[in-house]
Design a protein around this motif. Structure first.
Motif, PDB file in Angstrom:
ATOM      1  N   CYS A 293       2.809   7.977 -23.174  1.00  0.00           N
ATOM      2  CA  CYS A 293       3.192   9.377 -22.930  1.00  0.00           C
ATOM      3  C   CYS A 293       2.187  10.334 -23.556  1.00  0.00           C
ATOM      4  N   LYS A 294       1.742  10.037 -24.751  1.00  0.00           N
ATOM      5  CA  LYS A 294       0.746  10.892 -25.409  1.00  0.00           C
ATOM      6  C   LYS A 294      -0.556  10.907 -24.605  1.00  0.00           C
ATOM      7  N   GLY A 295      -0.920   9.756 -24.055  1.00  0.00           N
ATOM      8  CA  GLY A 295      -2.121   9.686 -23.226  1.00  0.00           C
ATOM      9  C   GLY A 295      -1.985  10.518 -21.965  1.00  0.00           C
ATOM     10  N   LEU A 296      -0.808  10.476 -21.345  1.00  0.00           N
ATOM     11  CA  LEU A 296      -0.563  11.286 -20.146  1.00  0.00           C
ATOM     12  C   LEU A 296      -0.657  12.774 -20.462  1.00  0.00           C
ATOM     13  N   ALA A 297      -0.087  13.166 -21.602  1.00  0.00           N
ATOM     14  CA  ALA A 297      -0.151  14.576 -22.006  1.00  0.00           C
ATOM     15  C   ALA A 297      -1.591  15.003 -22.254  1.00  0.00           C
ATOM     16  N   ALA A 298      -2.391  14.103 -22.849  1.00  0.00           N
ATOM     17  CA  ALA A 298      -3.802  14.407 -23.098  1.00  0.00           C
ATOM     18  C   ALA A 298      -4.564  14.605 -21.795  1.00  0.00           C
ATOM     19  N   GLU A 299      -4.086  13.977 -20.711  1.00  0.00           N
ATOM     20  CA  GLU A 299      -4.695  14.147 -19.391  1.00  0.00           C
ATOM     21  C   GLU A 299      -4.194  15.409 -18.690  1.00  0.00           C
ATOM     22  N   GLY A 300      -3.271  16.137 -19.328  1.00  0.00           N
ATOM     23  CA  GLY A 300      -2.773  17.379 -18.750  1.00  0.00           C
ATOM     24  C   GLY A 300      -1.425  17.271 -18.060  1.00  0.00           C
ATOM     25  N   LYS A 301      -0.794  16.098 -18.120  1.00  0.00           N
ATOM     26  CA  LYS A 301       0.535  15.962 -17.532  1.00  0.00           C
ATOM     27  C   LYS A 301       1.572  16.631 -18.427  1.00  0.00           C
ATOM     28  N   THR A 302       2.591  17.218 -17.820  1.00  0.00           N
ATOM     29  CA  THR A 302       3.707  17.789 -18.557  1.00  0.00           C
ATOM     30  C   THR A 302       4.884  16.820 -18.484  1.00  0.00           C
TER      31      THR A 302
END
Length: 233
Positions: free
Chosen positions: A176-185
Motif C-alpha cells: 500500500c505504501k508503494g502504491l501511494a508513492a506511485e500516486g495512488k489514493t
C-alpha cells in the motif's frame, strides 16, 4: 490534486442515518484509514463512493466527477478490494487477472499480467496455481494486481487485513505504501488501529455515521490512537 471528495454526504435507510453529513477530501498519494465499530457507517461510505448505493443528500466525487448510481463515469478511476476478494477458484492467478482486466476493457499479454502480479507482491511460482490453493493474503495481492492493471487512481478497501497473519499484514502494508508513492489514493475501512497508524497518512474515526475525528498519523502514536478510539466509541 483532490482525487476523492465527500460534500455534505448523507445516507439514510428507512429513517436510520448510516452516514451523516460527511465532508472529506483526499489528495493524490494519500492513504486514509477509517476506523469505527461495526455499523458505524464505514462500508456505507465506501458503497457511496463506488456508486453501489445512492446518497440521500450531498454528493461524492472521484477526480472531480460526481458519483451517480447507474452511471459509469467514475468507474474507470476506481478499484475496489473487499474483505474477501471474489475470484474464480478453478482459474489460476494469471487467468483471474486476465478475466477481470478484460472486463475493465484492458487486454494484456501473460508477461504483462505476470508483471502486475509481481508488483502486487505475489510470488512468481503462484502465478499459475489455481486460486483454490491461495491464502487470503495471496488473494488480496491478486485484488491489488487487478487495481494496477486497471490503472485505477483511487483504491477503496474494506477490512483488507482482516484475517491476515502478521507477516501477510506487513507485506500488505508495504504494498500500500508503494502504491501511494506511485500516486495512488487509498481509502481503507479497517478495525486495525495499529496497522492504520503504520500505513495511513491520515486516520478518521466514525461513530453512528459521523466522522468525529480526523488525525494525521504524524501527530499520534498507536497507543494514543487506541485511547482516543476507545473514548470516542
Amino acid at each position: 490534486m483532490k482525487t476523492l471528495q465527500a460534500v455534505n454526504l448523507s445516507k439514510q435507510y428507512n429513517g436510520t442515518i448510516a452516514v451523516n453529513n460527511l465532508n472529506l477530501q483526499l489528495e493524490k498519494g494519500e492513504i486514509f484509514c477509517l476506523l469505527g465499530q461495526n455499523g458505524a457507517g464505514k462500508t456505507t461510505t465506501i458503497n457511496l463512493f463506488l456508486g453501489f448505493t445512492e446518497a440521500s443528500s450531498g454528493k461524492s466525487l472521484i477526480n472531480g466527477v460526481e458519483v451517480l448510481p447507474g452511471k459509469s463515469d467514475t468507474k474507470k478511476f476506481i478499484a475496489y478490494i473487499p474483505e474477501v476478494v471474489q475470484l474464480y477458484g478453478n482459474m489460476n492467478g494469471i487467468e483471474n487477472l486476465d478475466f477481470f482486466s478484460r472486463l475493465a476493457g484492458f487486454k494484456y499479454s501473460d508477461e504483462m499480467l505476470g508483471g502486475y502480479l509481481s508488483r502486487a507482491g505475489l510470488q512468481k511460482e503462484a502465478h499459475y496455481k489455481r486460486l483454490s490453493a491461495y491464502s487470503k493474503g495471496m488473494r488480496q495481492k491478486v485484488g491489488i494486481a487487478i487495481a494496477l492493471a486497471k490503472n485505477a487512481d483511487v483504491i477503496l478497501m474494506d477490512e483488507p487485513t482482516s484475517g491476515l497473519d502478521p507477516k501477510a499484514t506487513a507485506e500488505f502494508t508495504e504494498i500500500c505504501k508503494g502504491l501511494a508513492a506511485e500516486g495512488k489514493t487509498i481509502f481503507m475501512a479497517t478495525h486495525d488501529i495499529f496497522n492504520a497508524v503504520n500505513v495511513g497518512t491520515r486516520i478518521g474515526i466514525m461513530k453512528q455515521g459521523v466522522l468525529v475525528h480526523t488525525i494525521s498519523t504524524t501527530d499520534i502514536t498507536a497507543g494514543e490512537l487506541q485511547q482516543l478510539y476507545l473514548e470516542t466509541i
